[in-house]
Design a protein around this motif. Structure first.
Motif, mmCIF file in Angstrom:
data_model
loop_
_atom_site.group_PDB
_atom_site.id
_atom_site.type_symbol
_atom_site.label_atom_id
_atom_site.label_comp_id
_atom_site.label_asym_id
_atom_site.label_seq_id
_atom_site.Cartn_x
_atom_site.Cartn_y
_atom_site.Cartn_z
ATOM 1 N N GLY A 19 9.047 14.829 17.212
ATOM 2 C CA GLY A 19 8.262 15.224 16.046
ATOM 3 C C GLY A 19 6.824 14.779 16.099
ATOM 4 O O GLY A 19 5.936 15.437 15.581
ATOM 5 N N ASN A 20 6.559 13.642 16.713
ATOM 6 C CA ASN A 20 5.227 13.045 16.842
ATOM 7 C C ASN A 20 4.468 13.028 15.520
ATOM 8 O O ASN A 20 3.371 13.595 15.398
ATOM 9 C CB ASN A 20 4.406 13.752 17.920
ATOM 10 N N THR A 21 5.069 12.374 14.529
ATOM 11 C CA THR A 21 4.439 12.209 13.223
ATOM 12 C C THR A 21 4.371 10.727 12.877
ATOM 13 O O THR A 21 5.398 10.046 12.853
ATOM 14 C CB THR A 21 5.224 12.949 12.123
ATOM 15 N N ALA A 22 3.183 10.251 12.635
ATOM 16 C CA ALA A 22 2.988 8.874 12.190
ATOM 17 C C ALA A 22 2.804 8.862 10.675
ATOM 18 O O ALA A 22 2.298 9.828 10.091
ATOM 19 C CB ALA A 22 1.776 8.259 12.870
ATOM 20 N N GLU A 23 3.222 7.771 10.034
ATOM 21 C CA GLU A 23 3.113 7.656 8.583
ATOM 22 C C GLU A 23 2.435 6.349 8.198
ATOM 23 O O GLU A 23 2.647 5.314 8.818
ATOM 24 C CB GLU A 23 4.485 7.701 7.922
ATOM 25 N N VAL A 24 1.641 6.424 7.148
ATOM 26 C CA VAL A 24 1.089 5.239 6.505
ATOM 27 C C VAL A 24 1.516 5.274 5.053
ATOM 28 O O VAL A 24 1.282 6.265 4.348
ATOM 29 C CB VAL A 24 -0.451 5.187 6.596
ATOM 30 N N ARG A 25 2.170 4.210 4.604
ATOM 31 C CA ARG A 25 2.610 4.100 3.213
ATOM 32 C C ARG A 25 1.757 3.039 2.549
ATOM 33 O O ARG A 25 1.818 1.860 2.904
ATOM 34 C CB ARG A 25 4.087 3.740 3.149
ATOM 35 N N LEU A 26 0.954 3.466 1.593
ATOM 36 C CA LEU A 26 0.000 2.589 0.927
ATOM 37 C C LEU A 26 0.417 2.380 -0.517
ATOM 38 O O LEU A 26 0.535 3.338 -1.284
ATOM 39 C CB LEU A 26 -1.404 3.200 1.002
ATOM 40 N N LYS A 27 0.661 1.142 -0.898
ATOM 41 C CA LYS A 27 0.985 0.792 -2.276
ATOM 42 C C LYS A 27 -0.186 -0.004 -2.835
ATOM 43 O O LYS A 27 -0.289 -1.207 -2.628
ATOM 44 C CB LYS A 27 2.289 -0.004 -2.337
ATOM 45 N N LYS A 28 -1.044 0.701 -3.520
ATOM 46 C CA LYS A 28 -2.321 0.137 -3.958
ATOM 47 C C LYS A 28 -2.338 -0.073 -5.460
ATOM 48 O O LYS A 28 -1.870 0.773 -6.228
ATOM 49 C CB LYS A 28 -3.453 1.092 -3.552
ATOM 50 N N MET A 29 -2.884 -1.209 -5.893
ATOM 51 C CA MET A 29 -3.076 -1.482 -7.315
ATOM 52 C C MET A 29 -4.551 -1.297 -7.647
ATOM 53 O O MET A 29 -5.413 -1.967 -7.072
ATOM 54 C CB MET A 29 -2.638 -2.915 -7.665
ATOM 55 N N PHE A 30 -4.834 -0.376 -8.558
ATOM 56 C CA PHE A 30 -6.202 -0.157 -9.018
ATOM 57 C C PHE A 30 -6.351 -0.846 -10.368
ATOM 58 O O PHE A 30 -5.794 -0.395 -11.364
ATOM 59 C CB PHE A 30 -6.500 1.333 -9.108
ATOM 60 N N GLU A 31 -7.077 -1.926 -10.394
ATOM 61 C CA GLU A 31 -7.108 -2.798 -11.574
ATOM 62 C C GLU A 31 -8.199 -2.440 -12.565
ATOM 63 O O GLU A 31 -8.262 -3.015 -13.647
ATOM 64 C CB GLU A 31 -7.263 -4.258 -11.125
ATOM 65 N N THR A 32 -9.066 -1.500 -12.217
ATOM 66 C CA THR A 32 -10.172 -1.112 -13.090
ATOM 67 C C THR A 32 -10.115 0.379 -13.353
ATOM 68 O O THR A 32 -9.894 1.173 -12.431
ATOM 69 C CB THR A 32 -11.523 -1.468 -12.439
ATOM 70 N N ASP A 33 -10.302 0.769 -14.603
ATOM 71 C CA ASP A 33 -10.371 2.192 -14.925
ATOM 72 C C ASP A 33 -11.600 2.812 -14.277
ATOM 73 O O ASP A 33 -12.639 2.160 -14.104
ATOM 74 C CB ASP A 33 -10.453 2.387 -16.439
ATOM 75 N N GLY A 34 -11.489 4.085 -13.939
ATOM 76 C CA GLY A 34 -12.647 4.786 -13.405
ATOM 77 C C GLY A 34 -12.281 5.731 -12.285
ATOM 78 O O GLY A 34 -11.107 5.972 -12.006
ATOM 79 N N GLU A 35 -13.304 6.263 -11.644
ATOM 80 C CA GLU A 35 -13.110 7.228 -10.565
ATOM 81 C C GLU A 35 -13.167 6.532 -9.206
ATOM 82 O O GLU A 35 -14.096 5.783 -8.922
ATOM 83 C CB GLU A 35 -14.176 8.325 -10.621
ATOM 84 N N TYR A 36 -12.180 6.820 -8.394
ATOM 85 C CA TYR A 36 -12.090 6.290 -7.042
ATOM 86 C C TYR A 36 -12.130 7.453 -6.056
ATOM 87 O O TYR A 36 -11.882 8.610 -6.422
ATOM 88 C CB TYR A 36 -10.787 5.510 -6.837
ATOM 89 N N THR A 37 -12.393 7.124 -4.804
ATOM 90 C CA THR A 37 -12.340 8.104 -3.725
ATOM 91 C C THR A 37 -11.534 7.525 -2.575
ATOM 92 O O THR A 37 -11.749 6.373 -2.179
ATOM 93 C CB THR A 37 -13.743 8.488 -3.233
ATOM 94 N N LEU A 38 -10.585 8.315 -2.085
ATOM 95 C CA LEU A 38 -9.831 7.953 -0.890
ATOM 96 C C LEU A 38 -10.439 8.695 0.290
ATOM 97 O O LEU A 38 -10.644 9.903 0.243
ATOM 98 C CB LEU A 38 -8.356 8.346 -1.051
ATOM 99 N N LEU A 39 -10.705 7.949 1.359
ATOM 100 C CA LEU A 39 -11.290 8.516 2.573
ATOM 101 C C LEU A 39 -10.386 8.160 3.747
ATOM 102 O O LEU A 39 -10.057 6.994 3.950
ATOM 103 C CB LEU A 39 -12.690 7.943 2.793
ATOM 104 N N VAL A 40 -9.941 9.186 4.479
ATOM 105 C CA VAL A 40 -9.061 8.968 5.628
ATOM 106 C C VAL A 40 -9.715 9.573 6.871
ATOM 107 O O VAL A 40 -10.097 10.749 6.867
ATOM 108 C CB VAL A 40 -7.675 9.599 5.420
#
Length: 252
Positions: free
Chosen positions: A80-101
């Protein structure tokens, strides 16, 4: 042998959902990042192939590190050649975030570059976090309806309510149908449209008469009723609600 020039495929979900730019997500989401490559010989088995960054509401960018707890890497194995990243993130401040991969395969083909390795396109999506558990007005769509209607709403907070039901009643206040969370299907923090479509029948399955009906939502988390999100994206719908009751019209 020809050089591998095919770009790997990147897939990102938040709590199992593909979000749109600007969507609301849980303040503690599980973000799953999958990178898949067609080359079955050059396995995606190195953390350096997937780099992840978060831009916080203050516009400060930071790179996240693999620690095996909050960010776990599962290398590709087999055909299959599929890698996975499982991210369990806590965002402690209200507002807009951006995820960059930033992701690439073992031949350094960058995901999203459409066959042009020198012009790689990073995955970037913005999302909003509101830690307080709230709910917007619950709308039914379409309204009026003839055969069926679904319910649309937005939830904020960390997790969805553990109790959720919609009561449908006549204008005199008689409850003719209660739709439980089990009826409505899965719900999540963010925008929701129910899998279930109500077909205008009462609790016995008999068709209701055409006309105006009222409905209200009862939602709670850990025994506490959810507050209404007054500044939500559908705040202009307040004129359709009175004392927490919405209106729907059945017209077969």
């Amino acid at each position: 042998m020809d050089k591998d020039r095919i770009n790997p495929l990147l897939d990102v979900t938040f709590d199992g959902v593909h979000i749109l730019d600007g969507d609301i997500v849980s303040a503690e989401p599980e973000i799953l990042i999958r990178l898949k490559d067609e080359n079955k010989y050059l396995l995606l088995d190195d953390t350096s192939l997937i780099n992840i960054f978060i831009i916080n509401p203050a516009k400060v960018q930071s790179q996240l590190r693999y620690d095996g707890v909050t960010m776990q890497f599962t290398p590709a194995s087999g055909s299959g050649n599929t890698a996975e990243v499982r991210l369990k993130k806590m965002f402690e401040t209200d507002g807009e975030y951006t995820l960059l991969v930033q992701a690439k395969d073992r031949s350094r083909n960058v995901s999203g570059s459409y066959g042009l390795p020198q012009e790689g396109i990073d995955y970037r999506i913005s999302f909003e976090v509101i830690r307080e558990a709230m709910i917007t007005n619950v709308l039914n769509y379409p309204n009026p309806f003839t055969s069926s209607t679904r319910f649309v709403f937005t939830l904020t907070g960390i997790q969805p309510p553990d109790f959720f039901k919609i009561q449908i009643m006549t204008v005199s206040g008689k409850i003719v149908r209660e739709l439980t969370q089990a009826d409505l299907g899965p719900i999540h923090v963010g925008k929701n449209i129910t899998e279930y479509a109500w077909n205008g029948t009462d609790e016995y399955g008999d068709p209701l008469a055409n006309g105006l009906y009222l409905y209200r939502v009862v939602a709670s988390l850990d025994g506490e009723m959810l507050n209404k999100w007054k500044n939500g994206p559908d705040k202009t719908t307040d004129k359709y609600f009175k004392s927490g009751f919405g209106k729907m019209y059945l017209a077969r």
